[in-house]
Design an enzyme around this catalytic site. Structure first.
Site, PDB file in Angstrom:
ATOM      1  N   ASP A 483       1.681  -3.329 -11.767  1.00 23.54           N
ATOM      2  CA  ASP A 483       1.732  -1.873 -11.874  1.00 23.54           C
ATOM      3  C   ASP A 483       3.122  -1.343 -12.191  1.00 23.54           C
ATOM      4  O   ASP A 483       3.283  -0.207 -12.612  1.00 23.54           O
ATOM      5  CB  ASP A 483       1.354  -1.260 -10.520  1.00 23.54           C
ATOM      6  CG  ASP A 483      -0.128  -1.094 -10.352  1.00 23.54           C
ATOM      7  OD1 ASP A 483      -0.823  -1.018 -11.373  1.00 23.54           O
ATOM      8  OD2 ASP A 483      -0.574  -1.045  -9.197  1.00 23.54           O
TER       9      ASP A 483
HETATM   10  C1  GLC Z   1       3.692   0.924  -6.472  1.00 25.36           C
HETATM   11  C2  GLC Z   1       3.733  -0.399  -5.761  1.00 25.36           C
HETATM   12  C3  GLC Z   1       2.758  -1.353  -6.316  1.00 25.36           C
HETATM   13  C4  GLC Z   1       1.430  -0.710  -6.360  1.00 25.36           C
HETATM   14  C5  GLC Z   1       1.474   0.641  -7.049  1.00 25.36           C
HETATM   15  C6  GLC Z   1       0.151   1.319  -6.957  1.00 25.36           C
HETATM   16  O1  GLC Z   1       4.020   0.754  -7.784  1.00 25.36           O
HETATM   17  O2  GLC Z   1       4.998  -0.989  -5.845  1.00 25.36           O
HETATM   18  O3  GLC Z   1       2.728  -2.524  -5.540  1.00 25.36           O
HETATM   19  O4  GLC Z   1       0.560  -1.538  -7.039  1.00 25.36           O
HETATM   20  O5  GLC Z   1       2.423   1.460  -6.461  1.00 25.36           O
HETATM   21  O6  GLC Z   1       0.116   2.513  -7.599  1.00 25.36           O
HETATM   22  C1  GLC Z   2      -0.542  -3.705  -5.748  1.00 28.03           C
HETATM   23  C2  GLC Z   2      -1.717  -3.075  -6.416  1.00 28.03           C
HETATM   24  C3  GLC Z   2      -2.317  -3.974  -7.467  1.00 28.03           C
HETATM   25  C4  GLC Z   2      -1.262  -4.481  -8.380  1.00 28.03           C
HETATM   26  C5  GLC Z   2      -0.132  -5.118  -7.630  1.00 28.03           C
HETATM   27  C6  GLC Z   2       1.011  -5.506  -8.528  1.00 28.03           C
HETATM   28  O1  GLC Z   2      -0.965  -4.723  -4.906  1.00 28.03           O
HETATM   29  O2  GLC Z   2      -2.707  -2.735  -5.494  1.00 28.03           O
HETATM   30  O3  GLC Z   2      -3.283  -3.277  -8.191  1.00 28.03           O
HETATM   31  O4  GLC Z   2      -1.860  -5.385  -9.256  1.00 28.03           O
HETATM   32  O5  GLC Z   2       0.374  -4.214  -6.678  1.00 28.03           O
HETATM   33  O6  GLC Z   2       1.697  -4.407  -9.026  1.00 28.03           O
END
Ligand code: GLC
Ligand code: GLC
Length: 811
Positions: A483
């Site tokens: 993300d």
């Molecule tokens: C933030 C977190 C990430 C998560 C995302 C969800 O970027 O660091 O882990 O997946 O939020 O929106």
């Molecule tokens: C968080 C989010 C997941 C994402 C991950 C890596 O765990 O829930 O959707 O893939 O972060 O960013």
């Protein structure tokens, strides 16, 4: 250092000190009513949706941590205390918390009074039951009082903590007998209320927080508890609570049991009122009658235990390794079930407000629970698919109460669509239910725009094909699995989110990760086409997959490992040419899982590079070197301090991809090493460093560039649970459903003599004994089912209710 121990016979983790390194929580409920409960009885409840239908309040970010819960205060001649230690924190002579599957039992003792609290949400019941048993263990008669306590949330958790100008004036309650009813907003648009009831007469109550606590007191020193008497307050606006007051005198050895129910009731609009201003309590009374005495609790509790025993029996391992057995048989499936229920919505790190059910998250979670509750997996797939857009892309998340997609963090995460194919394929392999493909499913929840689920999968597949970049690799869009790799974002202002809600076009930045996914998951689509007799479409799809393999081999490999991406300017990410972020874990895992570069030897090289560059004693970091400054072209990933989260933290979710990838090239010793390094049961001894619960996975462990190296965060709600379950059961132990049966293809440490798995599959039971006489990692010489050798490694689908003995001899 440990703060408790595993009790495998009872399927419990037993915590022996309340002051754990972080609150260690459990989840109650598995259908519509859910509670979070910590080892000191903190936490909250909600009905279906932690944002829109919050029943009790909880203050994240509070000091002290974990304030607010269901509390049972004991008043004992001037002294008062709570059996879970918090919130009063009076020293206990004995303390124990047993977190089991769907229940928690907390026992505290002080000055000869023992209080034991059993909390659970019964099956098919919209309420939390707390059975509180008080025993006089002293040699003399005791006059004591019990004060219960919960604080209501005014339903919408977001509004509850922001809209004070209104909310300080809306709170309303009713008290009738031993039941306190919370009915804020019921007079107008809500048809639901909550109640807190006890199965005994009471000697008083409070429903107004300030009257109970005193304006300047915390939960640790409620004014009325300190005084040993309630004020029978009726809340009017401000903050409604529910507190019962019960006096008792206990002879030496005498015990008393009280059953408290915190329930949720919905009334049809025409049955809202008993009379003007008085809510209709019929349904609440029925719920209360169900827990009128201890035998009701025993029965419901046993039903819950049976329910879990049954779920855990679907895949049962007997091995020489007690830690492995406990992960595979108890805690990993349990966590998978919790992630199924919660997605990423409500934990002690997820407030229940900001995120609903994630599209990609829920699709991956399904891999971990489909064998336990296939019918519910089916529904989840249809719910997810309903939030897909006609072009194949998807809302990134949806609200569990409404099942409608929301754009809070935008859409256009270009990996999302493919996860739907994976989840559906896994569901069909588990159940054989190809019929799901013919279900008519809306796009964007619009009943006027419907097509078959199969068509949805097709759009998912072609969403990738239709969105390729300059190197023939998939455009990354908003981000892919990571993300925080925001290659089209260029955020320079804190108000500009990394994943904004508006649409955007970025036709250069590409993801090698999505390419790997496409090669891994695309063949499932091909197979489904073939089984539907669509041979031309299958051939067409295969061409696209082959093109993708070529694109990865030509433009996605960097000499010793797979590249991560190309940025908005066409520059490489995750390459030896970069000064930071030279190698990333995700493409090494996914591309090798997809089989890319295996025959060319590139896969092995990539995994060797992971071992050499990314591995640490606490797990594999996401990339290295960590980004030490903010890169506008990379986005959120470089916003984290080096070693945390996606910026080179040990992001546990993709460690099992490496374990699986290692099984693809046959390295069972390494696969198991990767698996066991982050598996909770194996790191229980470092609970002081790790800090989060030793019975579940966390999303992230601080990477080696942090002084807090080894410290975990974001426990419970993480794709780590499902993927590790897949890694260990399907690829290391190697028992995995395929379309026409159950494949057995172990890849284990050479030192193992073997193991036995009992697997329920499509209604019959297979007891599979794997023997490893030559001490190899991978390879099957012989499969004997019910005394007869069979061809190949796939156990055939058998008549329902049948049982089978299988011997698998490796060699
Ligand atoms: C933030 C977190 C990430 C998560 C995302 C969800 O970027 O660091 O882990 O997946 O939020 O929106
Ligand atoms: C968080 C989010 C997941 C994402 C991950 C890596 O765990 O829930 O959707 O893939 O972060 O960013």
């Amino acid at each position: 250092m440990k703060f408790g121990y595993f009790d495998d016979v009872n399927r419990e983790y037993v915590i022996t000190t309340p002051a754990t390194p972080y609150p260690w929580i459990n989840y109650l409920g598995c259908q519509d009513f859910f509670s979070l409960i910590s080892n000191t009885s903190g936490g909250y409840c909600f009905y279906r949706d932690a944002r829109l239908r919050r029943i009790t309040r909880y203050r994240y970010n509070n000091v002290p941590i974990d304030s607010g819960g269901r509390y049972f205060y004991i008043y004992d001649s001037g002294d008062y205390w709570t059996p879970g230690w918090m919130p009063v924190k009076r020293e206990l002579d004995r303390y124990e918390c047993r977190h089991g599957l769907g229940y928690t039992r907390i026992t505290g003792e002080r000055n000869g009074v023992e209080v034991s609290q059993l909390a659970f949400v019964p099956l098919n019941y919209n309420g939390e039951v707390n059975q509180v048993v008080i025993t006089n263990k002293s040699g003399s008669e005791k006059e004591i009082a019990l004060f219960s306590f919960v604080e209501f949330c005014l339903w919408n958790a977001m509004d509850d903590m922001t809209n004070f100008q209104r909310n300080f004036s809306t709170g309303e309650v009713e008290v009738e007998g031993s039941a306190i009813y919370h009915k804020t907003e019921y007079r107008e648009r809500r048809n639901h209320y909550a109640f807190f009831w006890v199965n005994s007469p009471i000697d008083g109550f409070d429903t107004d927080r300030e009257s109970f606590l005193g304006l300047y007191n915390g939960f640790d020193s409620p004014k009325n508890v300190a005084a040993g008497k309630p004020t029978n307050s009726i809340a009017s606006g401000w903050s409604p609570i529910a507190s019962h007051y019960i006096k008792m005198s206990l002879k030496p050895g005498e015990k008393r049991s009280y059953i408290f129910v915190l329930g949720y009731v919905e009334n049809p609009p025409e049955e809202k009122w008993e009379r003007k201003g008085v809510i209709n309590k019929k349904r609440a009374r029925e719920m209360q009658q169900k827990f009128i005495d201890d035998t009701c609790v025993e029965k419901a509790f046993q039903e819950l235990k049976d329910y879990w025993a049954d779920l855990c029996s679907k895949f049962a391992l007997e091995s020489h390794d007690e830690k492995l057995n406990r992960m595979v048989n108890i805690w990993n499936p349990y966590q998978c079930m919790v992630t199924f229920n919660m997605s990423r919505s409500a934990s002690y790190f997820e407030s229940g407000i900001s995120r609903g059910m994630g599209f990609r998250d829920s699709a991956q979670d399904l891999l971990g629970f489909v064998h336990q509750v296939p019918e519910r997996a089916r529904q989840r797939i249809l719910d997810l698919a309903s939030t897909q857009f006609e072009d194949g892309s998807a809302y990134h998340q949806y609200q569990p109460l409404t099942k409608k997609g929301n754009s809070d963090i935008g859409s256009g995460f270009n990996d999302d669509p493919l996860w739907l194919i994976l989840a559906t394929a896994q569901y069909i392999k588990e159940t054989g239910d190809f019929g799901i493909l013919d279900e008519m499913v809306p796009f964007d929840c619009d009943e006027n725009k419907k097509d078959t689920l199969f068509e949805h999968l097709k759009r998912s597949f072609y969403h990738v094909v239709n969105n390729l970049g300059p190197h023939g690799l998939p455009l990354i869009g908003r981000a892919d699995w990571n993300d925080c790799l925001n290659l089209n974002c260029f955020s320079t202002q804190p108000m500009n989110p990394f994943t904004p809600a508006d649409k955007f076009e970025g036709r250069v930045a590409e993801s090698v990760f999505i390419a790997g996914m496409f090669v891994l998951i695309g063949p499932e689509y091909v197979e489904l086409c073939k089984r539907r007799g669509l041979s031309e479409e299958a051939a067409e799809a295969e061409k696209h997959i082959q093109n993708m393999v070529n694109a990865v081999l030509t433009h996605g490999y960097d000499g010793e490992w797979f590249l991560r991406a190309y940025d908005h300017f066409g520059n490489k990410i995750g390459s030896k040419e970069c000064s930071e972020g030279q190698i990333f874990i995700e493409p090494q895992g996914i591309c090798v899982m997809a089989g890319i570069g295996v025959k060319e030897g590139l896969a092995q090289k990539a995994l060797d590079s992971v071992m050499k560059r990314l591995d640490t004693k606490y797990g594999i970091v996401l990339h290295t070197p960590a980004y030490t400054e903010y890169y506008l072209n990379l986005g959120e990933i470089s916003s984290y301090p080096p070693g945390y989260k996606e910026n080179a933290g040990i992001f546990c979710h993709n460690n099992p991809w490496i374990a699986i990838a290692e099984t693809v090239i046959g390295r069972g010793d390494r696969a198991f090493e990767v698996y066991s390094k982050i598996a909770p049961a194996y790191i229980e001894d470092i609970s002081d460093i790790h800090r989060t619960e030793p019975y579940v996975y966390s999303q992230m462990i601080a990477g080696r560039t942090r002084w807090s190296f080894g410290e975990a965060k974001n426990s419970w709600l993480t794709g780590t649970a499902a993927w590790n379950f897949v890694a260990i059961t399907q690829y290391i132990l190697g028992v995995r459903p395929v379309y026409d049966g159950l494949m057995v293809d172990p890849c284990i440490p050479a030192s193992w003599d073997g193991f036995t798995v009992t697997r329920e599959f499509r209604g019959s039971k297979y007891r599979i004994r794997v023997e490893n006489p030559e001490h190899i990692c991978k390879g099957v010489n012989k499969v004997i089912m019910d005394g007869k050798e069979i061809e190949g490694q796939v156990l055939p689908v058998s008549p329902k209710e049948s049982e089978h003995e299988v011997i698998v001899i490796m060699g």
